[in-house]
Scaffold this motif. Structure first.
Motif, short mmCIF file in Angstrom:
data_model
loop_
_atom_site.label_atom_id
_atom_site.label_comp_id
_atom_site.label_asym_id
_atom_site.label_seq_id
_atom_site.Cartn_x
_atom_site.Cartn_y
_atom_site.Cartn_z
N SER A 15 0.82 -1.22 0.00
CA SER A 15 0.00 0.00 0.00
C SER A 15 0.85 1.26 0.00
N THR A 65 1.07 1.72 -3.89
CA THR A 65 -0.13 1.50 -4.69
C THR A 65 -0.94 2.79 -4.78
N THR A 66 -1.46 3.08 -5.95
CA THR A 66 -2.25 4.29 -6.15
C THR A 66 -3.38 4.36 -5.12
N SER A 125 1.59 7.55 -7.87
CA SER A 125 0.69 6.71 -8.65
C SER A 125 1.36 6.23 -9.92
N LYS A 146 0.31 3.05 -12.84
CA LYS A 146 -0.46 1.87 -13.21
C LYS A 146 0.44 0.66 -13.37
N ASP A 185 1.34 -0.57 -9.91
CA ASP A 185 0.13 -1.19 -9.34
C ASP A 185 -0.01 -2.63 -9.82
N LYS A 202 0.39 -6.19 -7.65
CA LYS A 202 -0.66 -7.21 -7.63
C LYS A 202 -0.09 -8.57 -8.01
#
Length: 581
Positions: A485, A488-489, A506, A508, A511, A515
């Protein structure tokens, strides 16, 4: 991770063992001004009590929210609020068999079954069971709007718990594999008393259980508000009926600016606490060694430095420990409301920060082998450190200070003379010295760096994004999901929605990589992903890692069973075993 200020899982600052904003021996914790060591009598503590020092004042019985996920809260709660696991000796994930048991029962879908001990009760006599587990899932899953949590990684990919009123068993059933499943169930300081929340919200146990299972945020509105804010301590503890214990100790009283007192929990079903009373004294880092010398306290974790180390080593009857710690110092950019939204300005600032000089002047006198960090999320003492550094390329062009390069970038952007406010929690002598070194270097490149350290940096300044660059530490663990976290955005760039991503970075791509990492159970396959994440974090200049904290602690030799811990659980992880010879 916890902010030093825990990183989530304070044991998670946090998500599967998340980072904590820490105040551990030089970490920063959001907190009130610590009391001076001379503010109380220097007489030795009573024979049936042990006193330890901590730099920041306790602020909340609930250290699981985004605002209160900090070592100042979760450290003291380690043996007050127990769970299925904790960070044990050497930071190892250790099942707490007094609380209950858990085991993986299936791989597809990943299923972990948890059983709370039949003996487990809150200190007010209320059984610990299904509704307590559901409250944990409610705030940790992120599936019920309004709950504040420092991180949801892992739990966000699980189905709602399958238990019923009074039940002692439940299962976490995952939608996808999760790397840190062994530490993703409720751990120390994470299971909160649902019966307290229910009463404050005017809900029956049946109504609460039904509302959580239905993810009914409207029905849970009052419960959510109390969970987020109802346990905050402003100078005194909440009423006793609001803060029951599930561990060997319960909190007894708090004297504002002075101390927090724990007494043995007579409803604890495990081995009784070895010492009836433990006291946490709020003492500034640079005053802790003197407090130990005066025997105002018997255990300290001061900020490491050559002077304090020599002072401690000169004390008679004192054991001194210098070791590794999962805590690292870093500079965070404010991506939300500062000029550093411009990558070129971040690059210029990163080039002028004297990382090597900071390490040489402030860390090497205590830990001679220290070097500026090449990566953020693997500690130099971990076995996979060299592999991750090599695969990621490390700090690359930022490995060496380049004032001329910084000056050229600043001139090209037309920003020569740009004011940069560096915020951090005070008092903290080492951070003040580090900021001065940054001022001396970066002002030569054309920045106008201003020291904006404050006593309530974590309390008001950071949540309001009132800084350009923040200087603090994350206290974590070996869990890969623990720092998810942090990068992560965030859902929204405000205090309740940022998780551990205080600067609101942020990406992508990052992110997606996070994941993927969190769902990679094969340890060998994790390192390339961590390296790719680090490569992207350097390319984006998400943060500037500075150095790994050396862990320094010392205690009166009459106190037995003190075992320093490199993870975010801090030295208090086994305080129920502390005893006086």
């Amino acid at each position: 991770m916890f902010q030093s200020r825990t990183s989530g899982k304070f044991l998670a600052a946090v998500a599967g063992g998340a980072l904590l904003l820490t105040a551990c021996a030089g970490n920063d914790t959001g907190a009130d001004k610590p009391a001076a060591s001379g503010s109380a009598s220097a007489s030795a503590p009573a024979a049936q009590s042990i006193t330890y020092a901590y730099e920041q004042e306790f602020h909340s019985y609930n250290g699981n929210t985004a605002a209160e996920n900090a070592t100042r809260n979760n450290g003291p709660l380690q043996r007050v609020l127990t769970g299925f696991w904790f960070y044990g000796e050497k930071g190892a994930i250790t099942p707490d068999k007094d609380f209950g048991t858990y085991e993986k029962t299936a791989d597809d879908p990943l299923t972990v079954e948890y059983t709370i001990s039949d003996k487990a009760v809150w200190s007010d006599g209320t059984p610990i069971d299904c509704d307590d587990a559901l409250l944990w899932w409610a705030y940790k899953s992120g599936k019920i709007k309004g709950f504040s949590a420092s991180g949801t990684d892992g739990v966000q990919d699980t189905k709602v718990l399958d238990c019923d009123k009074g039940g002692k068993k439940f299962s976490l059933v995952y939608d996808k594999p999760f790397a840190d499943w062994v530490a993703n169930g409720p751990g120390a300081a994470e299971i909160m008393p649902a019966h307290v929340v229910e009463k404050q919200a005017g809900l029956s146990e049946d109504e609460f259980i039904a509302a959580v299972k239905a993810t009914d945020a409207k029905k849970l509105e009052k419960a959510i508000k109390f969970f987020n804010d109802g346990w905050v301590s402003e100078g005194s503890l909440p009423a006793a009926e609001l803060i029951p214990s599930s561990g060997p100790y319960k909190m007894s009283k708090m004297d504002a600016g002075q101390s927090l007192t724990f007494v043995a929990n007579d409803k604890w079903w495990g081995t009784p606490a070895a010492t009836p009373t433990i006291v946490e004294r709020f003492i500034a880092l640079d005053e802790q060694a003197q407090a130990l010398q005066n025997r105002e306290v018997q255990i300290v974790e001061p900020q490491p430095g050559p002077d304090v180390l020599n002072q401690l080593k000169a004390l008679e009857g004192v054991q001194v420990n210098l070791g590794d710690a999962y805590t690292y110092e870093h500079l965070d950019f404010n991506f939300d409301s500062s000029p550093f939204k411009d990558k070129a300005l971040r690059e210029a600032f990163a080039k002028c920060v004297p990382r090597q000089l900071i390490v040489d002047n402030l860390i090497k006198p205590v830990a001679p082998e220290s070097k500026p960090l090449e990566v953020r999320n693997v500690a130099p003492f971990q076995n996979n450190s060299a592999a991750v550094v090599a695969a990621s390329g490390g700090a690359g062009v930022y490995a060496q200070q380049d004032i001329e390069g910084a000056k050229a970038l600043l001139e090209k952007a037309g920003k020569t003379g740009l004011e940069v406010k560096i915020g951090y929690q005070t008092p903290n002598p080492r951070r003040t010295a580090a900021v001065q070194l940054i001022i001396d270097s970066c002002n030569k490149a054309g920045f106008k760096v201003v020291d904006k350290g404050s006593e309530d940096f974590f309390g008001t300044v950071m949540p309001a994004n009132g800084y350009d660059v923040a200087l603090y530490a994350w206290s974590g663990s070996s869990l890969v999901s623990g720092w998810a976290s942090t990068f992560t955005t965030p859902k929204k760039c405000d205090g309740e929605n940022k998780g551990n991503n205080n600067g609101c970075y942020s990406s992508k791509k990052v992110d997606e990589l996070i994941k993927k990492l969190n769902s990679t159970v094969d340890l060998a396959a994790q390192d390339p992903l961590i390296a790719e994440i680090e490569k992207n974090l350097w390319a984006d200049l998400a943060t500037i890692p500075l150095f790994q904290h050396p862990g320094l602690s010392a205690w009166d030799e009459t106190v037995k069973n003190v075992i320093p811990n490199p993870a975010q659980s801090t030295i208090t992880w086994n305080m129920d075993k502390w005893s006086l010879s």
